[in-house]
Write an enzyme that holds these catalytic residues in place. Structure first.
Site, PDB file in Angstrom:
ATOM      1  N   CYS A 107       0.826  -1.224   0.000  1.00 40.05           N
ATOM      2  CA  CYS A 107       0.000   0.000   0.000  1.00 40.05           C
ATOM      3  C   CYS A 107       0.850   1.260   0.000  1.00 40.05           C
ATOM      4  O   CYS A 107       0.300   2.371  -0.056  1.00 40.05           O
ATOM      5  CB  CYS A 107      -0.900   0.028   1.233  1.00 40.05           C
ATOM      6  N   GLU A 152     -26.752  11.823  11.135  1.00 31.31           N
ATOM      7  CA  GLU A 152     -25.937  12.636  12.041  1.00 31.31           C
ATOM      8  C   GLU A 152     -24.428  12.400  11.862  1.00 31.31           C
ATOM      9  O   GLU A 152     -23.621  13.323  11.934  1.00 31.31           O
ATOM     10  CB  GLU A 152     -26.360  12.338  13.489  1.00 31.31           C
TER      11      GLU A 152
HETATM   12  C1  LIG Z   1      -4.572 -10.473   2.059  1.00 32.64           C
HETATM   13  S1  LIG Z   1      -3.985  -8.848   1.861  1.00 32.64           S
HETATM   14  C2  LIG Z   1      -3.534  -8.552   0.170  1.00 32.64           C
HETATM   15  C3  LIG Z   1      -2.830  -7.225   0.002  1.00 32.64           C
HETATM   16  C4  LIG Z   1      -3.692  -6.104   0.486  1.00 32.64           C
HETATM   17  O1  LIG Z   1      -4.779  -5.855  -0.070  1.00 32.64           O
HETATM   18  C5  LIG Z   1      -3.344  -5.310   1.635  1.00 32.64           C
HETATM   19  O2  LIG Z   1      -4.069  -4.399   1.973  1.00 32.64           O
HETATM   20  C6  LIG Z   1      -2.147  -5.570   2.491  1.00 32.64           C
HETATM   21  O3  LIG Z   1      -0.981  -5.275   1.869  1.00 32.64           O
HETATM   22  P1  LIG Z   1       0.381  -5.351   2.691  1.00 32.64           P
HETATM   23  O4  LIG Z   1       1.436  -5.357   1.636  1.00 32.64           O
HETATM   24  O5  LIG Z   1       0.423  -4.127   3.576  1.00 32.64           O
HETATM   25  O6  LIG Z   1       0.381  -6.595   3.538  1.00 32.64           O
HETATM   26 ZN   LIG Z   2      -5.795  -4.048   0.684  1.00 32.46          ZN
END
Ligand SMILES: CSCCC(=O)C(=O)COP(=O)(O)O
Ligand SMILES: [Zn+2]
Length: 259
Positions: A107, A152
């Site tokens: 992310c 609200e």
């Molecule tokens: C089963 S999570 C797949 C990847 C994802 O959507 C996520 O939000 C987590 O990504 P990360 O690389 O932070 O583990």
């Molecule tokens: Zn995710």
């Protein structure tokens, strides 16, 4: 405080960046927030997460770990200024601190979009059931927007970056929906595009996946994320009860004018 990128990486040099006795230090706060989010079903099965920006420094969780069990020593730290001053490929990052055996969250570029395009101080990504269910209901209507009003909890949202005050009871909260991609990083261009199209939005839903929510501070990101999850749940339950979750009709009850 800036640390030269040359002193970066997983050599233990910059461990001080994640060592603090202050529970509000980002390296302590990301693990404690994620532990709370796990109890809400927001970061289950390693999905979801949170990132915090403190001036130039961005604190990021590792990828694929149980987010509720993270420790401060698992946290990555990167410099936005170093990132921007060097002509790097968009996927290259300047980490000041990097845990040796882990990888940074997938992310990361999405969190960075909230920090660089919106000046956010915190961005939260959840895989909440309510967020996913709302995107499925909207999909059935071919809709790429979640709209809700006359509730609200809408007052829990700011009017937009740089705008004073929060939404009012009769305002309509609008959250764009983007389609999911096979890899989290590939969502970045679509998230950025949605941010450009909806300059006042503090969140973007990802179809069949979850939601990204940000705020100027950790407090605002967290409370907006909570308010949004509440509204997503309410919308799904209203749908189950056959109730419309939006009304564009002006209130029929006359408002009392101030004497
Ligand atoms: C089963 S999570 C797949 C990847 C994802 O959507 C996520 O939000 C987590 O990504 P990360 O690389 O932070 O583990
Ligand atoms: Zn995710």
């Amino acid at each position: 405080m800036t640390t030269p990128p040359s002193a970066a990486a997983g050599d233990g040099t910059n461990d001080h960046l994640v060592q603090s006795t202050d529970p509000d230090h980002p390296a302590n706060l990301i693990p404690s927030l994620c532990a709370k989010f796990w109890t809400l079903g927001w970061v289950t099965g390693t999905g979801g997460g949170a990132s915090i920006r403190n001036d130039d420094l961005v604190y990021i969780a590792p990828s694929g770990v149980q987010k509720e069990l993270m420790k401060p020593s698992d946290i990555y730290v990167l410099s936005l200024a170093a990132q921007q001053s060097q002509s790097l490929h968009p996927r290259q990052r300047v980490y000041l601190r990097r845990p040796p055996t882990l990888k940074p969250s997938q992310c990361t570029p999405l969190f960075l979009a909230a920090f660089t395009k919106r000046g956010a101080g915190c961005c939260i990504h959840t895989h909440s059931h309510w967020a996913v269910l709302v995107t499925l209901l909207l999909e059935a209507h071919g809709s790429a927007e979640f709209r809700i009003n006359n509730l609200e909890q809408i007052k829990g949202f700011g009017r937009g970056p740089g705008k004073a005050g929060n939404l009012g009871y009769h305002d309509t909260l609008v959250i764009p929906v983007i389609e999911n991609t096979a890899h989290e990083e590939d969502l970045t261009e679509f998230l950025e595009e949605a941010m450009d199209r909806y300059p006042d939005a503090y969140a973007v839903l990802v179809r069949r996946h979850g939601v990204y929510v940000w705020g100027e501070t950790v407090h605002k990101a967290k409370t907006q994320c909570e308010s949004l999850d509440y509204l997503f749940q309410l919308a799904v339950e209203m749908k189950q009860l056959g109730l419309a979750w939006i009304t564009d009709i002006a209130p029929t009850v006359p408002t009392r004018s101030a004497a």
